[in-house]
Scaffold this motif. Structure first.
Motif, mmCIF file in Angstrom:
data_model
loop_
_atom_site.group_PDB
_atom_site.id
_atom_site.type_symbol
_atom_site.label_atom_id
_atom_site.label_comp_id
_atom_site.label_asym_id
_atom_site.label_seq_id
_atom_site.Cartn_x
_atom_site.Cartn_y
_atom_site.Cartn_z
ATOM 1 N N GLU A 18 12.835 -16.062 -5.991
ATOM 2 C CA GLU A 18 14.155 -16.391 -5.466
ATOM 3 C C GLU A 18 14.285 -15.990 -4.003
ATOM 4 O OE1 GLU A 18 17.444 -15.335 -8.082
ATOM 5 O OE2 GLU A 18 16.009 -15.007 -9.703
ATOM 6 N N GLY A 19 13.336 -15.212 -3.527
ATOM 7 C CA GLY A 19 13.349 -14.740 -2.154
ATOM 8 C C GLY A 19 12.172 -13.800 -1.953
ATOM 9 N N ALA A 20 12.262 -12.985 -0.912
ATOM 10 C CA ALA A 20 11.170 -12.059 -0.590
ATOM 11 C C ALA A 20 11.719 -10.677 -0.278
ATOM 12 C CB ALA A 20 10.350 -12.581 0.591
ATOM 13 N N LEU A 21 10.888 -9.674 -0.554
ATOM 14 C CA LEU A 21 11.177 -8.288 -0.217
ATOM 15 C C LEU A 21 9.999 -7.760 0.583
ATOM 16 C CD1 LEU A 21 12.772 -5.628 -0.452
ATOM 17 C CD2 LEU A 21 11.673 -5.255 -2.686
ATOM 18 N N VAL A 22 10.254 -7.393 1.843
ATOM 19 C CA VAL A 22 9.220 -6.905 2.750
ATOM 20 C C VAL A 22 9.471 -5.426 3.027
ATOM 21 C CG1 VAL A 22 8.177 -7.147 5.035
ATOM 22 C CG2 VAL A 22 9.030 -9.176 3.838
ATOM 23 N N LEU A 23 8.452 -4.591 2.813
ATOM 24 C CA LEU A 23 8.564 -3.157 3.081
ATOM 25 C C LEU A 23 7.485 -2.728 4.064
ATOM 26 C CD1 LEU A 23 9.253 -1.687 -0.490
ATOM 27 C CD2 LEU A 23 10.914 -2.289 1.289
ATOM 28 N N LEU A 24 7.886 -1.979 5.075
ATOM 29 C CA LEU A 24 6.985 -1.519 6.132
ATOM 30 C C LEU A 24 6.813 -0.003 6.041
ATOM 31 C CD1 LEU A 24 8.528 -3.593 9.071
ATOM 32 C CD2 LEU A 24 6.711 -4.275 7.481
ATOM 33 N N HIS A 25 5.558 0.433 5.993
ATOM 34 C CA HIS A 25 5.237 1.850 5.775
ATOM 35 C C HIS A 25 5.499 2.704 7.015
ATOM 36 C CE1 HIS A 25 1.555 1.744 8.212
ATOM 37 N NE2 HIS A 25 1.317 0.552 7.685
ATOM 38 N N GLY A 26 5.433 4.008 6.812
ATOM 39 C CA GLY A 26 5.640 4.949 7.894
ATOM 40 C C GLY A 26 4.357 5.326 8.617
ATOM 41 N N ARG A 27 4.496 6.218 9.560
ATOM 42 C CA ARG A 27 3.392 6.641 10.412
ATOM 43 C C ARG A 27 2.263 7.279 9.613
ATOM 44 N NH1 ARG A 27 4.858 11.142 14.809
ATOM 45 N NH2 ARG A 27 4.829 12.454 12.932
ATOM 46 N N GLY A 107 12.740 -3.998 4.855
ATOM 47 C CA GLY A 107 13.043 -2.580 4.922
ATOM 48 C C GLY A 107 11.809 -1.782 5.265
ATOM 49 N N GLY A 108 12.010 -0.513 5.496
ATOM 50 C CA GLY A 108 10.874 0.330 5.814
ATOM 51 C C GLY A 108 11.252 1.793 5.857
ATOM 52 N N PHE A 109 10.219 2.621 5.876
ATOM 53 C CA PHE A 109 10.401 4.074 5.919
ATOM 54 C C PHE A 109 9.892 4.614 7.242
ATOM 55 C CE2 PHE A 109 8.640 8.356 5.261
ATOM 56 C CZ PHE A 109 9.785 9.019 4.852
ATOM 57 N N SER A 110 10.679 5.477 7.878
ATOM 58 C CA SER A 110 10.279 6.163 9.099
ATOM 59 C C SER A 110 9.944 5.152 10.197
ATOM 60 C CB SER A 110 9.096 7.093 8.777
ATOM 61 O OG SER A 110 8.789 7.941 9.865
ATOM 62 N N MET A 111 8.706 5.139 10.665
ATOM 63 C CA MET A 111 8.290 4.193 11.691
ATOM 64 C C MET A 111 8.449 2.752 11.197
ATOM 65 S SD MET A 111 4.622 4.270 13.695
ATOM 66 C CE MET A 111 4.925 5.690 14.733
ATOM 67 N N GLY A 112 8.261 2.535 9.909
ATOM 68 C CA GLY A 112 8.483 1.212 9.333
ATOM 69 C C GLY A 112 9.943 0.822 9.327
ATOM 70 N N CYS A 113 10.829 1.807 9.210
ATOM 71 C CA CYS A 113 12.267 1.561 9.313
ATOM 72 C C CYS A 113 12.602 1.053 10.708
ATOM 73 C CB CYS A 113 13.034 2.846 9.015
ATOM 74 S SG CYS A 113 14.803 2.762 9.346
ATOM 75 N N VAL A 114 11.994 1.666 11.717
ATOM 76 C CA VAL A 114 12.221 1.257 13.104
ATOM 77 C C VAL A 114 11.844 -0.211 13.293
ATOM 78 C CG1 VAL A 114 11.590 1.691 15.501
ATOM 79 C CG2 VAL A 114 11.836 3.614 13.918
ATOM 80 N N MET A 115 10.680 -0.589 12.756
ATOM 81 C CA MET A 115 10.225 -1.972 12.903
ATOM 82 C C MET A 115 11.069 -2.938 12.070
ATOM 83 S SD MET A 115 8.067 -1.521 15.209
ATOM 84 C CE MET A 115 7.644 -3.265 15.382
ATOM 85 N N SER A 116 11.642 -2.461 10.976
ATOM 86 C CA SER A 116 12.549 -3.300 10.181
ATOM 87 C C SER A 116 13.825 -3.587 10.959
ATOM 88 C CB SER A 116 12.893 -2.606 8.860
ATOM 89 O OG SER A 116 11.750 -2.407 8.075
ATOM 90 N N TYR A 117 14.368 -2.556 11.597
ATOM 91 C CA TYR A 117 15.522 -2.773 12.474
ATOM 92 C C TYR A 117 15.163 -3.776 13.577
ATOM 93 C CZ TYR A 117 18.744 1.013 10.974
ATOM 94 O OH TYR A 117 19.647 1.804 10.301
#
Length: 218
Positions: A18-27, A107-117
């Protein structure tokens, strides 16, 4: 330093996605780090999941999205190179899957959060279905500014530890203030831990993702 080609892990949906979920890891982590979280956030597997690996080999091992001269302020050259590579990869991957950005949660955590923004708020970028911001910040970097005036109503889930020794919780509080002032739909959860995912917050994140799917399914 030349970025390496992106690697990634795909978790297929149970049926037609129905869609996609993208998660970006941290440093210092890699594309496998958040792969198990895909099933936590989307237990029904209504979405196809994607966890890209950052392109830069980091000091001491693992992968980095950019170099860090100062928390909150990514080094411009590596940030811009990775930003261009990541957004081109995501645009191409979603296009191949025939999934539009308005049906994609990033979405993402830490450095991955930054790239998600960055990917979700960047000027000229398509707006995603939502941004899941875990223990990170909206980047301040020369040559890049978030296009908040084009994102009114965009759902954003922010979670951060009040005792985070790596990225101060003040970054999350500042992001909340900026996003709410611009009219984005912010859900904010501050836990009492440090720089990690809070198990008590995960069910709230799962509900939020489910709500995003219900919204774009309509």
């Amino acid at each position: 330093m030349s970025p390496e080609p992106l690697v990634h892990v795909v978790r297929e949906a149970a049926g037609e996605p129905e869609g996609a979920l993208v998660l970006l890891h941290g440093r210092g982590a890699d594309e496998h780090d958040l792969a198990p979280v895909l099933d936590v956030l989307d237990p029904e597997r209504r979405l196809v999941g994607l966890t890209p690996g950052a392109p830069l080999p980091g000091p001491g091992g693992g992968r980095w999205w950019y170099m860090v001269p100062r928390v909150g302020f990514p080094e411009a050259t590596t940030f811009h190179a990775t930003y261009a590579q990541l957004t081109a990869f995501l645009d191409g991957w979603l296009r191949e899957r025939a999934i539009p950005w308005e049906r994609t949660v990033i979405g993402g955590f830490s450095m991955g959060c930054v790239m998600s923004y960055a990917a979700g708020l960047g000027p000229g970028r398509p707006s995603p279905a939502g941004i899941l911001a875990m223990s990170g910040f909206i980047p301040t970097v020369e040559g890049w500014e978030p296009a908040l005036d084009t994102r009114a109503g965009l759902p954003v889930f922010i979670t951060h530890g009040a005792r985070d020794p790596v990225i101060s919780v003040q970054f999350a509080r500042d992001a909340r203030e900026r996003l709410e002032a611009a009219g984005l739909d912010v859900e904010y959860h501050e836990h009492e831990g440090g720089h990690h995912l809070d198990p008590r917050t995960l069910p709230l994140m799962t509900t939020w993702v489910r709500e995003r799917v219900a919204a774009f399914a309509r």
